[in-house]
Every structure is written in C-alpha cells, then in structure tokens.
Design an enzyme around this catalytic site. Structure first.
Site, PDB file in Angstrom:
ATOM      1  N   GLU A 185     -22.816  27.174 -46.182  1.00 30.60           N
ATOM      2  CA  GLU A 185     -24.242  27.135 -45.817  1.00 30.60           C
ATOM      3  C   GLU A 185     -24.466  26.880 -44.330  1.00 30.60           C
ATOM      4  O   GLU A 185     -25.121  25.913 -43.947  1.00 30.60           O
ATOM      5  CB  GLU A 185     -24.966  26.088 -46.680  1.00 30.60           C
ATOM      6  CG  GLU A 185     -24.898  26.415 -48.161  1.00 30.60           C
ATOM      7  CD  GLU A 185     -25.509  25.355 -49.052  1.00 30.60           C
ATOM      8  OE1 GLU A 185     -26.074  24.381 -48.540  1.00 30.60           O
ATOM      9  OE2 GLU A 185     -25.408  25.498 -50.291  1.00 30.60           O
ATOM     10  N   ASN A 226     -19.281  30.685 -47.462  1.00 31.48           N
ATOM     11  CA  ASN A 226     -20.112  30.672 -48.677  1.00 31.48           C
ATOM     12  C   ASN A 226     -21.552  30.354 -48.294  1.00 31.48           C
ATOM     13  O   ASN A 226     -21.792  29.493 -47.442  1.00 31.48           O
ATOM     14  CB  ASN A 226     -19.554  29.574 -49.604  1.00 31.48           C
ATOM     15  CG  ASN A 226     -20.103  29.601 -51.009  1.00 31.48           C
ATOM     16  OD1 ASN A 226     -20.069  30.649 -51.661  1.00 31.48           O
ATOM     17  ND2 ASN A 226     -20.593  28.467 -51.491  1.00 31.48           N
ATOM     18  N   HIS A 262     -27.982  31.381 -56.612  1.00 33.96           N
ATOM     19  CA  HIS A 262     -28.917  30.513 -57.339  1.00 33.96           C
ATOM     20  C   HIS A 262     -30.221  31.305 -57.422  1.00 33.96           C
ATOM     21  O   HIS A 262     -31.053  31.257 -56.510  1.00 33.96           O
ATOM     22  CB  HIS A 262     -29.104  29.179 -56.601  1.00 33.96           C
ATOM     23  CG  HIS A 262     -27.848  28.374 -56.546  1.00 33.96           C
ATOM     24  ND1 HIS A 262     -27.286  27.809 -57.671  1.00 33.96           N
ATOM     25  CD2 HIS A 262     -27.024  28.050 -55.524  1.00 33.96           C
ATOM     26  CE1 HIS A 262     -26.179  27.166 -57.337  1.00 33.96           C
ATOM     27  NE2 HIS A 262     -25.995  27.304 -56.038  1.00 33.96           N
ATOM     28  N   GLU A 290     -21.803  30.715 -57.438  1.00 31.65           N
ATOM     29  CA  GLU A 290     -22.540  29.570 -58.017  1.00 31.65           C
ATOM     30  C   GLU A 290     -23.697  30.069 -58.884  1.00 31.65           C
ATOM     31  O   GLU A 290     -24.811  29.534 -58.824  1.00 31.65           O
ATOM     32  CB  GLU A 290     -23.077  28.671 -56.891  1.00 31.65           C
ATOM     33  CG  GLU A 290     -22.000  28.158 -55.959  1.00 31.65           C
ATOM     34  CD  GLU A 290     -22.508  27.174 -54.898  1.00 31.65           C
ATOM     35  OE1 GLU A 290     -23.631  26.675 -55.034  1.00 31.65           O
ATOM     36  OE2 GLU A 290     -21.755  26.928 -53.937  1.00 31.65           O
ATOM     37  N   ASP A 292     -26.587  30.709 -61.193  1.00 30.17           N
ATOM     38  CA  ASP A 292     -27.513  30.232 -62.221  1.00 30.17           C
ATOM     39  C   ASP A 292     -28.825  30.960 -61.982  1.00 30.17           C
ATOM     40  O   ASP A 292     -29.104  31.429 -60.882  1.00 30.17           O
ATOM     41  CB  ASP A 292     -27.671  28.699 -62.256  1.00 30.17           C
ATOM     42  CG  ASP A 292     -27.943  28.056 -60.921  1.00 30.17           C
ATOM     43  OD1 ASP A 292     -28.587  28.689 -60.064  1.00 30.17           O
ATOM     44  OD2 ASP A 292     -27.530  26.891 -60.730  1.00 30.17           O
TER      45      ASP A 292
HETATM   46  O1  G3I Z   1     -22.737  10.117 -57.315  1.00 30.81           O
HETATM   47  C1  G3I Z   1     -24.064   9.603 -57.204  1.00 30.81           C
HETATM   48  C2  G3I Z   1     -24.254   8.433 -58.126  1.00 30.81           C
HETATM   49  O2  G3I Z   1     -23.411   7.391 -57.721  1.00 30.81           O
HETATM   50  C3  G3I Z   1     -25.725   8.008 -58.093  1.00 30.81           C
HETATM   51  O3  G3I Z   1     -25.939   6.997 -59.035  1.00 30.81           O
HETATM   52  C4  G3I Z   1     -26.628   9.194 -58.433  1.00 30.81           C
HETATM   53  C5  G3I Z   1     -28.107   8.848 -58.335  1.00 30.81           C
HETATM   54  O4  G3I Z   1     -28.889   9.951 -58.013  1.00 30.81           O
HETATM   55  O5  G3I Z   1     -26.361  10.228 -57.505  1.00 30.81           O
HETATM   56  C6  G3I Z   1     -25.024  10.684 -57.553  1.00 30.81           C
HETATM   57  O6  G3I Z   1     -24.881  11.706 -56.626  1.00 30.81           O
HETATM   58  C7  G3I Z   1     -25.469  12.937 -56.946  1.00 30.81           C
HETATM   59  C8  G3I Z   1     -24.372  13.989 -56.941  1.00 30.81           C
HETATM   60  O7  G3I Z   1     -24.925  15.274 -57.155  1.00 30.81           O
HETATM   61  C9  G3I Z   1     -23.305  13.736 -58.013  1.00 30.81           C
HETATM   62  O8  G3I Z   1     -23.885  13.795 -59.273  1.00 30.81           O
HETATM   63  C10 G3I Z   1     -26.507  13.264 -55.924  1.00 30.81           C
HETATM   64  O9  G3I Z   1     -27.606  12.377 -56.045  1.00 30.81           O
HETATM   65  C11 G3I Z   1     -26.995  14.681 -56.105  1.00 30.81           C
HETATM   66  O10 G3I Z   1     -27.853  15.039 -55.024  1.00 30.81           O
HETATM   67  C12 G3I Z   1     -25.806  15.623 -56.124  1.00 30.81           C
HETATM   68  O11 G3I Z   1     -26.302  16.918 -56.340  1.00 30.81           O
HETATM   69  C13 G3I Z   1     -25.386  17.964 -56.112  1.00 30.81           C
HETATM   70  C14 G3I Z   1     -25.872  18.831 -54.963  1.00 30.81           C
HETATM   71  O12 G3I Z   1     -24.997  19.939 -54.807  1.00 30.81           O
HETATM   72  C15 G3I Z   1     -25.918  18.054 -53.650  1.00 30.81           C
HETATM   73  O13 G3I Z   1     -26.347  18.890 -52.620  1.00 30.81           O
HETATM   74  C16 G3I Z   1     -25.327  18.799 -57.385  1.00 30.81           C
HETATM   75  O14 G3I Z   1     -24.716  18.034 -58.423  1.00 30.81           O
HETATM   76  C17 G3I Z   1     -24.508  20.056 -57.131  1.00 30.81           C
HETATM   77  O15 G3I Z   1     -24.653  20.930 -58.234  1.00 30.81           O
HETATM   78  C18 G3I Z   1     -25.036  20.777 -55.905  1.00 30.81           C
HETATM   79  O16 G3I Z   1     -24.226  21.901 -55.664  1.00 30.81           O
HETATM   80  C19 G3I Z   1     -24.613  22.712 -54.561  1.00 30.81           C
HETATM   81  C20 G3I Z   1     -23.330  23.308 -54.006  1.00 30.81           C
HETATM   82  O17 G3I Z   1     -22.419  22.301 -53.677  1.00 30.81           O
HETATM   83  C21 G3I Z   1     -23.637  24.170 -52.770  1.00 30.81           C
HETATM   84  N1  G3I Z   1     -24.635  25.177 -53.070  1.00 30.81           N
HETATM   85  C22 G3I Z   1     -25.866  24.675 -53.702  1.00 30.81           C
HETATM   86  C23 G3I Z   1     -25.546  23.864 -54.950  1.00 30.81           C
HETATM   87  C24 G3I Z   1     -26.809  23.421 -55.641  1.00 30.81           C
HETATM   88  O18 G3I Z   1     -27.556  22.558 -54.851  1.00 30.81           O
END
Ligand code: G3I
Length: 495
Positions: A185, A226, A262, A290, A292
């Site tokens: 990105e 990517n 996405h 990715e 969806d």
């Molecule tokens: O690990 C913490 C946890 O300790 C805490 O309690 C909880 C509370 O919100 O958050 C947890 O972290 C989260 C993390 O995912 C793990 O679950 C973050 O808040 C959350 O923002 C994070 O989201 C991820 C996101 O990337 C971050 O930008 C999504 O799961 C993940 O699917 C998403 O994936 C991205 C790709 O890497 C890049 N392309 C876009 C895609 C979708 O956004």
C-alpha cells in the site's frame, strides 16, 4: 517461489528445492480444457495427477485450483483455529496460507531488535502441516507499524531499521515462504506516493531498497508489491504499472504484483482481466491477494446472488491470465472478517457465513474453478459410511413469541466426525403449534411433525460446524420447543 538464486524467472523449471514446495503450472491445453468443461475437464485432466474427490462431498477448492496450476489461499488468524468449524474449512479447502496479521511489523518486532515469532510460527507450521504454500504479508507497510519505527527521523537509522527487520523476518522464514508482500500500500488514490515514514524520510527509493534487502534475506522467495484499488485501470494502477516497469528496467528484484481486491458487490472493475494481463506482460506474476466482496448487512438473497456472480467474475479474470497464480480470500467466514469493523452496515463478504455454512458465493466460486460439487452417490471405492448415530447433532431452539404466533430460531451443529453433505431435521411440534413458513431450508408439516431440508447452499456442514434456520408458527398458548429433534434420523442433543 524461486528455485535458485539466479534472479531470473524459472516458470517452467519444476524441479523443487529439497524441502520446499513449488507451484506447478498445468499445461495450457489442460487449463483451457478444464476451464471450458468444468466437470468433464476435471475428470480428464485430474485423473492422472490427483486423487478424485469423494463422490458425495464437494471437491476441495484447492484440488480444483491445482488442475489449473494455481492456488487458492486464505488469510489465517491462528487464534481462531480453536473453533472447529473455522479449522475444518481452513484445513480442507486451501493450498496457500497467509497470516492475516501474524507476520506484520507490530506482531514480529514490537520493540527494536526484540522479535516475537509465536503467531507467525503458528501460521508457518499450519501451512506445512496442511501441505499449503506459505505467503508472507508484509515486510514494509505504513500501518500496524510500531511507534518506534514511525518516530525514526534519521535516514541512515530508518534504512537500517527497515533492512534489519527484513533481514530478520524474511531470513527466519527463508526456504518456507513462497512469496513476500515486500511493500504494501505505497500509493495514494491519485497515483502519488502515500505519506508514510518510509516515504518521508527515505524518499521513493525505499521500495527498491526493501526489495533488494528481501532478495538478500531470502533469495528464493518471489518478491511482490501489493495494493488495493489497483484491480482496474486508473491512476493508482498506472502508478504501480510504471513503477514495476522501471524497477525491472533497473534490475531491481520484483517478481509479482498483488491485487488485494477488497471489492463491493456489483462493482467488480470491468478492466480487471485486461489490467492483470498488462502487468503480466511486464514479466511479473499477478495474484488476487485479499479477496472479499462486501454487501449491505443484513444481506439479502439478491445481494448474495450478485456477490456470487462477482466471485465468479474475479475467478474467470484470474483464470484468463496465465501468470495469475491464484486467488487468496481474506478470511474463512463472515464471522471473522475485518469488514464490519471498518465499514459499519456492510459485511457478509466471504465464502462461508458466520455459522460456517457455504454461501451462494462459495457455490459460484467453486463452480468457476471447476470443482466437482459431489453428486450425492457414495463412491464404491470408499469404505462404508457409518449410519448417523444418536448424539451426532446438537440443536438449540428458541422462540420469540407474541400472543398468537412466534418466530423459531434453530441452530443445528454437526457433532459427528463426518461432514454432512445434506441434512433433514424432523421434530414434533407441541400441541396447538402450526408452521406458517420458514427460511434457509425447505419446510413442511405433516400432522404434528415438521421437517426442514437443507437449501442448495447450506447442505454441507463440516464436523463442528453449525447452520442456522428459522420459521414462523402460530400457537394457542404453548410456545415451548419440541421435546425431541432428529437430524438425518439421529436424535440430537438439545440445549
Ligand atoms: O491485537 C489487538 C488486541 O490486542 C486488541 O485487544 C484488539 C482491540 O481492538 O485489537 C487487536 O488488534 C487488531 C488486529 O487487527 C488483530 O486482530 C486491530 O485492532 C485491528 O485494527 C487489526 O485489523 C487488521 C487490519 O488489517 C489492520 O490494518 C485486520 O485484522 C486485517 O484483516 C487487516 O488486513 C489488511 C491487510 O493487512 C492489508 N490490506 C487491507 C486489509 C484489510 O484492512
């Protein structure tokens, strides 16, 4: 995955390095035949190299994709593997695994020089255990970046932090990762560079520096760039295209481009196939990394049908491009998707619903890959299947009642060791209750007995997975649940 550290593409060299799996492309004629004749082609092309699918079960997506020389991937969160329905799908369907979050910078190096491998190792081990390729995501990204990196202002120091990180992470998994998203990105929507700490402090050259560092750390992994919103033609896609062309002209190692995809239901870019092809023509692999496809929630049957058509369209675009290595879906099921958190009111974006029931999108996706849907007839070479036994299912039954009627919500769980390829629920309604209509199954009533038989899209229920159905009924005062419920002739536990 690269076979030798020659920095040259070796697409037709199928000799694997010991201990590593290599993607193998099917001959073009076989790919074309399988694509044109999904069922017959599958049998003909697959017969020589693949174990035929169980006649009564849908063929795993990975086996169908293998006939095309491609992989179907999934973004995995190892913490969810304790849920049997999630694990069963992840283990059965996919030939590539990428950590949804496990290999990102905040997960692997939260403090400078202090590495944390447990999540990433779980993803890598899962891939190996289940004979799937491991895909690395991601080495350099502005998001999920620890504060200590964001605060580095000295170019020499930041470049050292970046290359040390790449060296440690890509080096640890060298020999196991097929491909890395080296930079993720990097673009704004208008095709200018995104304002990240890397861009601000290091300038445009950080991308080439990162790619060279990744090649040094793992000479055999394919190295990818990517991004999202580059699936169709446009300013952002053009910027990526020019960069890849320039990097290749300059001899910088870049092997692949990932198109996240996405997408929004009904909005698959019409230029998807031609755009993938123009990148492939630069001499790089392309991949939908990715996928969806979100729809407004709660989803309607019309939006799920549109979504199914969209999954088919994306698959057909990939299959039409020889250098499209496959498709990765960004999660197993709608209950474990990032979408509703970021886009409130939207979701239901994946192939399985939150109860692990396959959706119309799964059926269309599997069909587009030419997967054998299973014909319901037992395969004579299979050992006889044990008849269902009492206790092989569990049912929860709740009523939301008003004076003369109620809505019944029923969740069936397969507690046996074998998947159901179809199911029929039977129960005796208490006196005075009468079925009016139901959903997510074909419902009928005879005397006091009601039956519900699976819909076309939710007949397959993996061990540990559940399916939710419902109905409306009238009553004369007693809204209690049926005393006894059976599925496929076996009495269920109730609760
Ligand atoms: O690990 C913490 C946890 O300790 C805490 O309690 C909880 C509370 O919100 O958050 C947890 O972290 C989260 C993390 O995912 C793990 O679950 C973050 O808040 C959350 O923002 C994070 O989201 C991820 C996101 O990337 C971050 O930008 C999504 O799961 C993940 O699917 C998403 O994936 C991205 C790709 O890497 C890049 N392309 C876009 C895609 C979708 O956004």
């Amino acid at each position: 995955m690269r076979d030798a550290p020659t920095h040259q593409r070796l697409d037709d060299d199928f000799s694997p390095r010991p201990g590593r799996r290599r993607r193998r492309r099917a001959p073009v004629v076989a790919t074309a035949l399988a694509a044109a004749l999904p069922t017959v082609g599958a049998a003909l092309v697959g017969a020589a190299t693949l174990t035929p699918a169980h006649a009564a079960d849908p063929e795993p997506l990975r086996d169908a994709a293998a006939r095309h020389g491609r992989t179907i991937g999934v973004a995995l969160s190892p913490g969810h593997l304790s849920q049997p329905g999630y694990a069963a799908i992840a283990e059965r369907e996919f030939s590539l695994v990428v950590g949804e979050n496990a290999m990102k910078w905040d997960a692997t190096e939260p403090s400078r020089g202090q590495f944390s491998w447990s999540q990433a190792d779980q993803v890598a081990d899962f891939a190996e255990t289940h004979d799937a390729e491991l895909y690395g995501h991601t080495l350099v990204w502005h998001s999920q970046l620890p504060g200590w990196v964001s605060s580095l202002a000295d170019p020499t120091d930041l470049r050292a932090a970046m290359t040390d990180h790449i060296d440690a992470v890509a080096g640890r998994y060298a020999g196991r990762v097929a491909a890395w998203d080296v930079v993720n990105e990097m673009w704004n929507e208008d095709g200018t560079r995104r304002d990240s700490v890397f861009q601000r402090v290091l300038g445009d050259g950080y991308v080439a520096d990162a790619l060279r560092a990744a090649r040094a750390a793992d000479p055999q992994a394919d190295l990818c760039l990517n991004d999202y919103n580059i699936e169709g033609a446009g300013a952002k896609s053009d910027a990526m295209y020019r960069l890849v062309a320039d990097l290749k002209a300059d001899g910088v190692p870049v092997d692949c481009v990932g198109f996240q995809a996405h997408l929004i239901g009904g909005q698959v870019p019409s230029t998807l196939r031609s755009n993938l092809q123009r990148f492939a023509d630069l001499g790089v692999d392309v991949r939908i990394t990715e996928l969806d496809i979100r729809v407004p929630t709660p989803a309607s049957s019309a939006s799920l049908a549109q979504q199914a058509a969209d999954y088919r369209t994306v698959t057909e675009a990939c299959l039409a491009v020889d250098r499209c290595t496959g498709i990765t879906v960004w999660g197993v099921d709608d209950g474990h998707s990032w979408v509703p958190d970021v886009f409130p009111g939207q979701g239901a974006a994946l192939l399985w619903d939150a109860s692990y029931a396959p959706k119309p999108a799964y059926t269309a996706f599997a069909d587009a890959w030419g997967a054998d849907p299973g014909d319901g007839d037992p395969d004579p070479t299979d050992p006889p299947t044990a008849p269902p036994a009492d206790g092989d299912c569990a049912v929860t039954w709740t009523a939301n009642a008003w004076s003369t009627g109620y809505t019944g919500s029923v969740t069936l769980t397969n507690t046996s060791d074998a998947a159901w390829s179809s199911w029929t629920l039977a129960a005796d309604l208490p006196a005075g209750q009468h079925l009016d209509q139901g959903w997510s199954a074909t419902w009928s009533q005879s005397g006091t007995t009601i039956t519900a038989t699976n819909a076309a899209w939710n007949g397959t229920v993996a061990p540990g997975a559940s399916v939710a159905v419902g109905y409306n009924a009238s009553h004369t005062g007693d809204t209690s649940a049926p005393a006894s419920v059976s599925v496929n002739g076996a009495t269920c536990t109730t609760g």
